[in-house]
Design an enzyme around this catalytic site. Structure first.
Site, PDB file in Angstrom:
ATOM      1  N   ARG A  75       0.816  -1.224  -0.072  1.00  0.00           N
ATOM      2  CA  ARG A  75       0.021   0.018   0.184  1.00  0.00           C
ATOM      3  C   ARG A  75       1.142   1.222   0.144  1.00  0.00           C
ATOM      4  O   ARG A  75       1.636   1.641   0.812  1.00  0.00           O
ATOM      5  CB  ARG A  75      -0.738  -0.127   1.209  1.00  0.00           C
ATOM      6  CG  ARG A  75      -1.914   1.175   1.372  1.00  0.00           C
ATOM      7  CD  ARG A  75      -2.513   1.332   2.661  1.00  0.00           C
ATOM      8  NE  ARG A  75      -3.297   2.586   2.765  1.00  0.00           N
ATOM      9  CZ  ARG A  75      -3.144   3.289   3.869  1.00  0.00           C
ATOM     10  NH1 ARG A  75      -2.436   2.828   5.059  1.00  0.00           N
ATOM     11  NH2 ARG A  75      -3.797   4.345   4.006  1.00  0.00           N
ATOM     12  N   HIS A 119      -2.886  11.087   0.940  1.00  0.00           N
ATOM     13  CA  HIS A 119      -2.314  10.727   2.121  1.00  0.00           C
ATOM     14  C   HIS A 119      -1.699  12.052   2.568  1.00  0.00           C
ATOM     15  O   HIS A 119      -0.478  12.147   2.886  1.00  0.00           O
ATOM     16  CB  HIS A 119      -1.494   9.593   1.931  1.00  0.00           C
ATOM     17  CG  HIS A 119      -0.866   9.049   3.533  1.00  0.00           C
ATOM     18  ND1 HIS A 119      -1.308   7.450   3.780  1.00  0.00           N
ATOM     19  CD2 HIS A 119      -0.784   9.588   4.515  1.00  0.00           C
ATOM     20  CE1 HIS A 119      -0.942   7.305   4.954  1.00  0.00           C
ATOM     21  NE2 HIS A 119      -0.428   8.499   5.595  1.00  0.00           N
ATOM     22  N   GLU A 165      -7.286   8.363   6.444  1.00  0.00           N
ATOM     23  CA  GLU A 165      -7.475   9.014   7.731  1.00  0.00           C
ATOM     24  C   GLU A 165      -8.112  10.315   7.836  1.00  0.00           C
ATOM     25  O   GLU A 165      -7.534  11.286   8.268  1.00  0.00           O
ATOM     26  CB  GLU A 165      -6.378   9.020   8.518  1.00  0.00           C
ATOM     27  CG  GLU A 165      -5.559   7.672   8.731  1.00  0.00           C
ATOM     28  CD  GLU A 165      -4.721   7.658   9.680  1.00  0.00           C
ATOM     29  OE1 GLU A 165      -3.874   8.700   9.956  1.00  0.00           O
ATOM     30  OE2 GLU A 165      -4.080   6.561  10.248  1.00  0.00           O
ATOM     31  N   ASN A 293      -6.969   1.968  10.011  1.00  0.00           N
ATOM     32  CA  ASN A 293      -5.857   1.918  10.502  1.00  0.00           C
ATOM     33  C   ASN A 293      -6.118   1.912  12.106  1.00  0.00           C
ATOM     34  O   ASN A 293      -6.804   2.666  12.580  1.00  0.00           O
ATOM     35  CB  ASN A 293      -5.160   3.283  10.249  1.00  0.00           C
ATOM     36  CG  ASN A 293      -4.752   3.418   8.679  1.00  0.00           C
ATOM     37  OD1 ASN A 293      -4.636   2.264   8.000  1.00  0.00           O
ATOM     38  ND2 ASN A 293      -4.510   4.537   8.246  1.00  0.00           N
ATOM     39  N   TYR A 295      -3.867   1.656  16.049  1.00  0.00           N
ATOM     40  CA  TYR A 295      -2.827   1.342  16.832  1.00  0.00           C
ATOM     41  C   TYR A 295      -2.892   1.146  18.081  1.00  0.00           C
ATOM     42  O   TYR A 295      -2.293   0.328  18.803  1.00  0.00           O
ATOM     43  CB  TYR A 295      -2.045   2.572  16.612  1.00  0.00           C
ATOM     44  CG  TYR A 295      -1.372   2.815  15.301  1.00  0.00           C
ATOM     45  CD1 TYR A 295      -0.023   2.485  14.928  1.00  0.00           C
ATOM     46  CD2 TYR A 295      -1.834   3.553  14.280  1.00  0.00           C
ATOM     47  CE1 TYR A 295       0.443   2.417  13.621  1.00  0.00           C
ATOM     48  CE2 TYR A 295      -1.537   3.719  12.908  1.00  0.00           C
ATOM     49  CZ  TYR A 295      -0.406   3.294  12.600  1.00  0.00           C
ATOM     50  OH  TYR A 295       0.206   3.273  11.447  1.00  0.00           O
ATOM     51  N   GLU A 365      -3.193  -0.248   8.435  1.00  0.00           N
ATOM     52  CA  GLU A 365      -2.098   0.012   9.133  1.00  0.00           C
ATOM     53  C   GLU A 365      -2.100  -0.429  10.696  1.00  0.00           C
ATOM     54  O   GLU A 365      -3.151  -0.563  11.050  1.00  0.00           O
ATOM     55  CB  GLU A 365      -1.942   1.636   9.168  1.00  0.00           C
ATOM     56  CG  GLU A 365      -1.465   2.564   7.905  1.00  0.00           C
ATOM     57  CD  GLU A 365      -1.194   3.985   8.231  1.00  0.00           C
ATOM     58  OE1 GLU A 365      -0.892   4.178   9.397  1.00  0.00           O
ATOM     59  OE2 GLU A 365      -1.505   4.517   7.245  1.00  0.00           O
TER      60      GLU A 365
HETATM   61  C1  PNW Z   1      -1.260   7.341  10.867  1.00  0.00           C
HETATM   62  N1  PNW Z   1      -3.868  10.017  16.111  1.00  0.00           N
HETATM   63  O1  PNW Z   1      -1.250   8.585  11.234  1.00  0.00           O
HETATM   64  C2  PNW Z   1      -0.789   7.549   9.418  1.00  0.00           C
HETATM   65  O2  PNW Z   1      -1.766   7.053   8.475  1.00  0.00           O
HETATM   66  C3  PNW Z   1       0.602   7.678   9.065  1.00  0.00           C
HETATM   67  O3  PNW Z   1       1.020   8.136   8.083  1.00  0.00           O
HETATM   68  C4  PNW Z   1       1.661   7.464  10.439  1.00  0.00           C
HETATM   69  O4  PNW Z   1       2.943   7.418   9.951  1.00  0.00           O
HETATM   70  C5  PNW Z   1       0.951   6.443  11.321  1.00  0.00           C
HETATM   71  O5  PNW Z   1      -0.342   6.666  11.559  1.00  0.00           O
HETATM   72  C6  PNW Z   1       1.937   6.749  12.532  1.00  0.00           C
HETATM   73  O6  PNW Z   1       1.355   7.923  13.397  1.00  0.00           O
HETATM   74  C7  PNW Z   1      -1.837   8.844  12.591  1.00  0.00           C
HETATM   75  O7  PNW Z   1      -3.449  11.052  16.637  1.00  0.00           O
HETATM   76  C8  PNW Z   1      -1.475  10.044  13.375  1.00  0.00           C
HETATM   77  O8  PNW Z   1      -4.699   9.399  16.634  1.00  0.00           O
HETATM   78  C9  PNW Z   1      -2.118  10.470  14.461  1.00  0.00           C
HETATM   79  C10 PNW Z   1      -3.116   9.693  14.902  1.00  0.00           C
HETATM   80  C11 PNW Z   1      -3.425   8.441  14.447  1.00  0.00           C
HETATM   81  C12 PNW Z   1      -2.694   7.979  13.094  1.00  0.00           C
END
Ligand code: PNW
Length: 458
Positions: A75, A119, A165, A293, A295, A365
């Site tokens: 991707r 992006h 996002e 995505n 985390y 992601e």
């Molecule tokens: C994503 N938050 O960013 C992006 O898709 C990527 O480009 C980035 O490198 C990756 O996750 C890690 O940060 C985010 O504040 C940035 O919740 C901020 C947030 C979530 C995703």
């Protein structure tokens, strides 16, 4: 051995500005990020994506690494100002050629391209002359750009993602101003989100109506953390649900249900724009898959009218949701302070499955940032990144057993990359890499991950 479905897809993900470099080469126009990084104190240590990992020149080597790792899909995103330097009008054929070469090289290596159209690197001209995502006409510019991409690449690209996002674009770009274009407002994020959704729907309409013979799929990727109620009290359970609706349903309800969540309408009043019935129709069903995505996880509790101005973790503007967020001290954390909570991943995809009637989901992601220590040319991340991936991938497997229609998983990220406002971290080493670092040093997690892909099992 926990076996994944036969057609499950394993891939990795990146984005243009974070890896390409060559930011002003071969006719590329500037983006809002090229401009944002020049403002003092917006990016840690004054880092920029000017050069990044120079993927623009090293893409063949990079693809060889993907191949070695066994990835079936990759991707990446197209930099809009590389193909349309001013966002509209004249096409930069050299930019087109770069993506043609990249796509051809991937296919020659049996790696399926998954292309994100946006992006975050909006052509600067569209920001300056047209007010970017704040104005409705952006949906015409975006769908024209999308059409160009389908025309030029759609014979070989069969998987499209319109936006990466929308929540981050809206909240970090226009709510707290951490990301380009760096604006701070409690109204603009909702307007921006609205125009992104309409741009998405229009670009999908163009694809479905004009490029049906390409037989591809198209969707959108949203990001969301899990929100776990802090206590069993009904008000905290409600707060957690509200937080998820402000975070994710904001963008997925219009696509799966045709309109914004009621709780957002109730709380935002006039600050939340309305869709016409025609727009609702265009949005409904406008994603072939649910791109996610994910985390991390936080506890959520009712803030009783006292939500702090902590937009960062709140998945929406804090006062609007009135949710208090916290972490459990026992949860391990990444270098970005994101808690490692594998079961939160399972609960989130189960929540999506339940709310939207089991759509096909791709995790586009997931990954772990840490400032790795290198000893004797080796990075041992077995206690950190490997543990993270193992936990989250096992949680995905469990979710599938529970009826979640999870179809694929993309690790973030294959390479060390420019982490937006955080730059490259301390040593060009704040990274999500599961394979090689910027300096291309093998990691324990990468060896482990290659076996997962090979066996299609964890
Ligand atoms: C994503 N938050 O960013 C992006 O898709 C990527 O480009 C980035 O490198 C990756 O996750 C890690 O940060 C985010 O504040 C940035 O919740 C901020 C947030 C979530 C995703």
């Amino acid at each position: 051995m926990k076996q994944f479905p036969e057609d499950f897809i394993w891939g990795s993900a990146t984005s243009a500005y974070q890896i390409e470099g060559a930011h002003a080469k071969d006719g590329k126009g500037p983006s809002i990020w090229d401009s944002f990084v020049t403002i003092p104190n917006r990016v840690q240590d004054g880092h920029t994506g000017d050069m990044a990992i120079d993927h623009y020149h090293l893409y063949k080597e990079d693809i060889a690494l993907m191949k070695k790792q066994g990835y079936q899909a990759y991707r990446f995103s197209i930099a809009w100002p590389r193909v349309l330097p001013e966002g509209k009008g004249k096409v930069n054929e050299v930019g087109i050629e770069f993506y043609n070469n990249l796509i051809d090289e991937l296919l020659a290596n049996d790696i399926e391209p998954w292309v994100t159209l946006y992006h975050w690197d909006l052509p600067l001209a569209l920001q300056k002359e047209e007010d970017g995502w704040l104005k409705p006409q952006i949906s015409d510019y975006f769908s024209d750009y999308a059409r160009l991409c389908y025309e030029r690449f759609g014979d070989r690209v069969k998987h499209w993602i319109t936006f990466n996002e929308p929540w981050v674009i809206s909240i970090l770009g226009y709510g707290n101003g951490y990301y380009a274009p760096g604006r701070k407002s409690n109204t603009e994020p909702y307007l921006v989100g609205h125009h992104i959704l309409l741009s998405h729907a229009k670009a999908v309409k163009v694809y479905k109506e004009e490029f049906a013979d390409q037989n591809g799929t198209i969707g959108i990727t949203n990001n969301c953390d899990w929100r776990e109620p802090l206590t069993d009290k009904p008000e905290d359970k409600e707060a957690a649900e509200r937080a998820l609706q402000f975070f994710l349903a904001w963008f997925s309800d219009p696509i799966y249900k045709g309109d914004y969540p009621q709780v957002m309408k109730d709380r935002l009043g006039e600050r939340l724009p309305e869709f016409t019935s025609k727009e609702k129709e265009m949005l409904l069903g406008s994603s072939d898959f649910f791109g996610l995505n994910h985390y991390t996880t936080m506890y959520a509790a009712d803030a009783h009218g006292d939500a702090k101005d902590d937009i960062k973790g709140n998945g929406g503007i804090s006062e609007d949701q009135d949710v208090a967020l916290s972490n459990d001290p026992s949860w391990p954390k990444t270098s970005m302070d994101w808690a490692v909570v594998p079961w939160g991943c399972r609960k989130l995809i189960e929540w999506i499955t339940e709310r939207y009637d089991a759509p096909p989901i791709y995790i586009t992601e997931n990954g772990f940032a840490i400032n790795d220590k290198e000893e004797n040319g080796i990075v041992d991340d077995s206690e950190t990144r490997l543990t993270y991936y193992k936990g989250y991938i096992e949680a995905c497997h469990e979710a599938i057993q529970n009826g979640v229609n999870l179809k694929g998983y993309f690790a973030w990220s294959l390479f060390d990359n420019f982490e937006w406002a955080l730059g490259y971290g301390k040593r060009f080493g704040l990274n999500y890499v599961n394979y090689e670092t910027f300096e291309r040093i093998p990691k324990e997690s990468a060896k482990w991950f290659a076996k997962v892909i090979e066996k299609n099992a964890v």
